[in-house]
Motif scaffolding. Structure first.
Motif, PDB file in Angstrom:
ATOM      1  N   TYR A 108       0.839  -1.196   0.000  1.00 46.14           N
ATOM      2  CA  TYR A 108       0.000   0.000   0.000  1.00 46.14           C
ATOM      3  C   TYR A 108       0.882   1.257   0.000  1.00 46.14           C
ATOM      4  CZ  TYR A 108      -3.964  -2.944   1.436  1.00 46.14           C
ATOM      5  OH  TYR A 108      -4.937  -3.901   1.502  1.00 46.14           O
ATOM      6  N   VAL A 109       0.306   2.356  -0.429  1.00 42.74           N
ATOM      7  CA  VAL A 109       0.930   3.661  -0.276  1.00 42.74           C
ATOM      8  C   VAL A 109       0.247   4.337   0.915  1.00 42.74           C
ATOM      9  CG1 VAL A 109       1.343   5.933  -1.291  1.00 42.74           C
ATOM     10  CG2 VAL A 109       1.448   3.876  -2.730  1.00 42.74           C
ATOM     11  N   PRO A 110       0.941   4.507   2.039  1.00 45.62           N
ATOM     12  CA  PRO A 110       0.302   5.117   3.208  1.00 45.62           C
ATOM     13  C   PRO A 110       0.176   6.629   3.041  1.00 45.62           C
ATOM     14  CG  PRO A 110       2.601   4.608   3.691  1.00 45.62           C
ATOM     15  CD  PRO A 110       2.324   4.094   2.308  1.00 45.62           C
ATOM     16  N   VAL A 111      -1.012   7.148   3.292  1.00 41.02           N
ATOM     17  CA  VAL A 111      -1.259   8.579   3.131  1.00 41.02           C
ATOM     18  C   VAL A 111      -1.911   9.147   4.390  1.00 41.02           C
ATOM     19  CG1 VAL A 111      -1.433   8.502   0.613  1.00 41.02           C
ATOM     20  CG2 VAL A 111      -3.472   8.150   1.992  1.00 41.02           C
ATOM     21  N   GLY A 112      -1.617  10.414   4.639  1.00 45.79           N
ATOM     22  CA  GLY A 112      -2.204  11.090   5.787  1.00 45.79           C
ATOM     23  C   GLY A 112      -2.884  12.370   5.361  1.00 45.79           C
ATOM     24  N   TRP A 113      -2.541  13.455   6.031  1.00 47.34           N
ATOM     25  CA  TRP A 113      -3.141  14.760   5.742  1.00 47.34           C
ATOM     26  C   TRP A 113      -2.215  15.846   6.276  1.00 47.34           C
ATOM     27  CZ3 TRP A 113      -5.246  11.113   9.093  1.00 47.34           C
ATOM     28  CH2 TRP A 113      -5.004  11.356  10.455  1.00 47.34           C
ATOM     29  N   SER A 114      -2.409  17.057   5.822  1.00 50.05           N
ATOM     30  CA  SER A 114      -1.647  18.188   6.367  1.00 50.05           C
ATOM     31  C   SER A 114      -2.568  19.184   7.072  1.00 50.05           C
ATOM     32  CB  SER A 114      -0.854  18.888   5.264  1.00 50.05           C
ATOM     33  OG  SER A 114      -1.711  19.375   4.257  1.00 50.05           O
ATOM     34  N   ILE A 115      -3.887  19.050   6.854  1.00 53.90           N
ATOM     35  CA  ILE A 115      -4.862  19.879   7.574  1.00 53.90           C
ATOM     36  C   ILE A 115      -5.911  18.952   8.180  1.00 53.90           C
ATOM     37  CG2 ILE A 115      -6.613  21.688   7.435  1.00 53.90           C
ATOM     38  CD1 ILE A 115      -5.116  22.882   5.094  1.00 53.90           C
ATOM     39  N   ARG A 116      -5.936  18.887   9.496  1.00 52.79           N
ATOM     40  CA  ARG A 116      -6.927  18.057  10.195  1.00 52.79           C
ATOM     41  C   ARG A 116      -8.052  18.973  10.654  1.00 52.79           C
ATOM     42  NH1 ARG A 116      -5.412  13.318  14.488  1.00 52.79           N
ATOM     43  NH2 ARG A 116      -7.401  12.206  14.363  1.00 52.79           N
ATOM     44  N   SER A 117      -9.212  18.837  10.061  1.00 52.91           N
ATOM     45  CA  SER A 117     -10.307  19.769  10.326  1.00 52.91           C
ATOM     46  C   SER A 117     -10.888  19.634  11.727  1.00 52.91           C
ATOM     47  CB  SER A 117     -11.426  19.560   9.303  1.00 52.91           C
ATOM     48  OG  SER A 117     -12.039  18.286   9.488  1.00 52.91           O
ATOM     49  N   MET A 118     -10.826  18.435  12.295  1.00 50.82           N
ATOM     50  CA  MET A 118     -11.455  18.128  13.587  1.00 50.82           C
ATOM     51  C   MET A 118     -12.974  18.267  13.492  1.00 50.82           C
ATOM     52  SD  MET A 118      -8.803  17.278  15.280  1.00 50.82           S
ATOM     53  CE  MET A 118      -9.471  17.062  16.936  1.00 50.82           C
ATOM     54  N   ASP A 119     -13.510  17.952  12.326  1.00 49.07           N
ATOM     55  CA  ASP A 119     -14.961  18.100  12.118  1.00 49.07           C
ATOM     56  C   ASP A 119     -15.776  17.111  12.945  1.00 49.07           C
ATOM     57  OD1 ASP A 119     -13.963  15.991  10.603  1.00 49.07           O
ATOM     58  OD2 ASP A 119     -15.265  16.352   8.887  1.00 49.07           O
ATOM     59  N   THR A 120     -15.159  16.021  13.390  1.00 45.89           N
ATOM     60  CA  THR A 120     -15.904  15.032  14.183  1.00 45.89           C
ATOM     61  C   THR A 120     -16.251  15.543  15.578  1.00 45.89           C
ATOM     62  OG1 THR A 120     -13.816  14.013  14.867  1.00 45.89           O
ATOM     63  CG2 THR A 120     -14.952  13.034  12.965  1.00 45.89           C
ATOM     64  N   VAL A 121     -15.548  16.579  16.021  1.00 45.73           N
ATOM     65  CA  VAL A 121     -15.835  17.132  17.355  1.00 45.73           C
ATOM     66  C   VAL A 121     -16.293  18.587  17.275  1.00 45.73           C
ATOM     67  CG1 VAL A 121     -14.252  15.584  18.536  1.00 45.73           C
ATOM     68  CG2 VAL A 121     -13.403  17.769  17.682  1.00 45.73           C
ATOM     69  N   ALA A 122     -16.326  19.153  16.078  1.00 41.88           N
ATOM     70  CA  ALA A 122     -16.707  20.561  15.911  1.00 41.88           C
ATOM     71  C   ALA A 122     -18.207  20.751  16.122  1.00 41.88           C
ATOM     72  CB  ALA A 122     -16.321  21.054  14.521  1.00 41.88           C
ATOM     73  N   THR A 123     -18.563  21.887  16.706  1.00 41.21           N
ATOM     74  CA  THR A 123     -19.978  22.217  16.924  1.00 41.21           C
ATOM     75  C   THR A 123     -20.347  23.572  16.316  1.00 41.21           C
ATOM     76  OG1 THR A 123     -19.426  23.180  19.087  1.00 41.21           O
ATOM     77  CG2 THR A 123     -20.118  20.877  19.060  1.00 41.21           C
ATOM     78  N   ASP A 124     -19.345  24.380  16.006  1.00 43.24           N
ATOM     79  CA  ASP A 124     -19.577  25.715  15.452  1.00 43.24           C
ATOM     80  C   ASP A 124     -19.108  25.738  13.994  1.00 43.24           C
ATOM     81  OD1 ASP A 124     -18.913  28.531  14.668  1.00 43.24           O
ATOM     82  OD2 ASP A 124     -19.550  28.981  16.717  1.00 43.24           O
ATOM     83  N   GLU A 125     -20.025  25.930  13.073  1.00 37.88           N
ATOM     84  CA  GLU A 125     -19.691  25.888  11.650  1.00 37.88           C
ATOM     85  C   GLU A 125     -18.674  26.951  11.264  1.00 37.88           C
ATOM     86  OE1 GLU A 125     -23.144  25.985   9.185  1.00 37.88           O
ATOM     87  OE2 GLU A 125     -24.052  24.221  10.120  1.00 37.88           O
ATOM     88  N   ASN A 126     -18.832  28.160  11.764  1.00 40.56           N
ATOM     89  CA  ASN A 126     -17.923  29.249  11.402  1.00 40.56           C
ATOM     90  C   ASN A 126     -16.512  28.995  11.904  1.00 40.56           C
ATOM     91  OD1 ASN A 126     -19.910  30.774  10.054  1.00 40.56           O
ATOM     92  ND2 ASN A 126     -20.602  31.694  11.971  1.00 40.56           N
ATOM     93  N   LYS A 127     -16.407  28.465  13.126  1.00 41.44           N
ATOM     94  CA  LYS A 127     -15.085  28.171  13.681  1.00 41.44           C
ATOM     95  C   LYS A 127     -14.416  27.037  12.910  1.00 41.44           C
ATOM     96  CE  LYS A 127     -15.819  29.799  18.418  1.00 41.44           C
ATOM     97  NZ  LYS A 127     -15.889  29.413  19.852  1.00 41.44           N
ATOM     98  N   LEU A 128     -15.197  26.052  12.505  1.00 39.39           N
ATOM     99  CA  LEU A 128     -14.660  24.940  11.724  1.00 39.39           C
ATOM    100  C   LEU A 128     -14.135  25.443  10.386  1.00 39.39           C
ATOM    101  CD1 LEU A 128     -14.131  21.964  11.131  1.00 39.39           C
ATOM    102  CD2 LEU A 128     -16.536  21.736  10.466  1.00 39.39           C
ATOM    103  N   LEU A 129     -14.912  26.259   9.730  1.00 40.07           N
ATOM    104  CA  LEU A 129     -14.505  26.819   8.447  1.00 40.07           C
ATOM    105  C   LEU A 129     -13.249  27.672   8.611  1.00 40.07           C
ATOM    106  CD1 LEU A 129     -15.232  27.138   5.440  1.00 40.07           C
ATOM    107  CD2 LEU A 129     -16.611  29.117   6.069  1.00 40.07           C
ATOM    108  N   GLN A 130     -13.233  28.498   9.657  1.00 43.97           N
ATOM    109  CA  GLN A 130     -12.087  29.371   9.914  1.00 43.97           C
ATOM    110  C   GLN A 130     -10.826  28.561  10.191  1.00 43.97           C
ATOM    111  OE1 GLN A 130     -12.524  31.918  13.336  1.00 43.97           O
ATOM    112  NE2 GLN A 130     -10.834  33.254  12.751  1.00 43.97           N
TER     113      GLN A 130
END
Length: 260
Positions: free
Chosen positions: A186-208
């Motif tokens: 496999y080619v292991p892949v990750g990310w460089s921006i972790r949104s934390m959307d699974t715990v976010a409650t405020d849409e504007n803060k998540l977007l920001q």
């Protein structure tokens, strides 16, 4: 950069030196408890290496594209999910954006039509294990490999495609997982921006949060199992484009083959 192999060598050499000093008679009072010092001192590096997928501590992982071009990629984990995945696919289709979906095999069962839709609409499918078990990282290398292969089988049965890109559950890596990844090619892949959307409650803060971390070649981690993610996605796409960025499918941006 310190990695698992280098850390192991440091520990072995340090223990050998301490043993040599004690056996030489130079410091006969040197306690054998000192042999535990090297691994204990390096333990924080092992923990950080396991928890930080970008560290490449146990296995080198592709987390962003090396480019100065204003291009980013969206990736979604943990689906397909009957409620939010279709909404996200509708939004992506409307905005003509192609994304990567790292799917959990057990979630495909009963939702094979969604996996087929993901592929039919030009998105990439990646392996995110079959079980996404909370204790996955405690499994043996063989058990991990079988779990990953089971996800491949479900995907092949639904689409005829065998994913080559693999994203570890929770982004955690360890020696057993590194061996399973290498053995199954496999080619292991990750990310460089972790949104934390699974715990976010405020849409504007998540977007920001996401927009504040935007950079050329970024891989953005989202989840197609979250209501808030589907809710902010149109604004996120528009904001990314307004900043002069182009959205590209992850495998194409990273220049890695998506399938075997």
């Amino acid at each position: 950069m310190l990695n698992n192999r280098t850390a192991n060598i440091i520990i072995i050499v340090a223990i050998a030196v301490l043993l040599g000093i004690r056996l030489s008679g130079l410091y006969p009072s040197l306690s054998l408890w000192w042999l535990a010092a090297p691994p204990l001192l390096l333990l924080p590096f092992y923990i950080r290496g396991a928890m930080n997928i970008r560290s490449g501590f146990f296995i080198k992982t592709v987390c962003a594209a090396s480019t100065s071009e204003n291009v980013v990629a969206l990736s979604f984990d943990d689906g397909p999910e009957a409620t939010h995945t279709p909404l996200i696919l509708d939004i992506l289709d409307k905005h003509q954006v192609k994304a990567a979906f790292f799917c959990i095999g057990k979630n495909i069962e009963g939702n094979a039509h969604l996996l087929q839709r993901i592929h039919a609409e030009g998105h990439m499918i990646g392996n995110h294990t079959y079980s996404h078990d909370f204790w996955f990282d405690m499994h043996t290398s063989s058990s991990m490999g079988k779990d990953m292969e089971k996800m491949d089988t479900v995907t092949i049965n639904a689409t005829g495609l065998q994913p080559r890109l693999f994203r570890p559950p929770y982004g955690v890596t360890n020696p057993n997982l590194a061996r399973a990844i290498k053995k199954n090619n496999y080619v292991p892949v990750g990310w460089s921006i972790r949104s934390m959307d699974t715990v976010a409650t405020d849409e504007n803060k998540l977007l920001q949060k996401i927009m504040s971390e935007l950079h050329p070649g970024a891989v953005i981690l989202l989840h197609d199992t979250c209501r808030i993610t589907a809710s902010i996605l149109p604004r996120l796409i528009s904001a990314i484009k307004a900043e002069g960025y182009r959205l590209e499918r992850m495998d194409k941006m990273l220049k890695v083959p998506a399938y075997v």
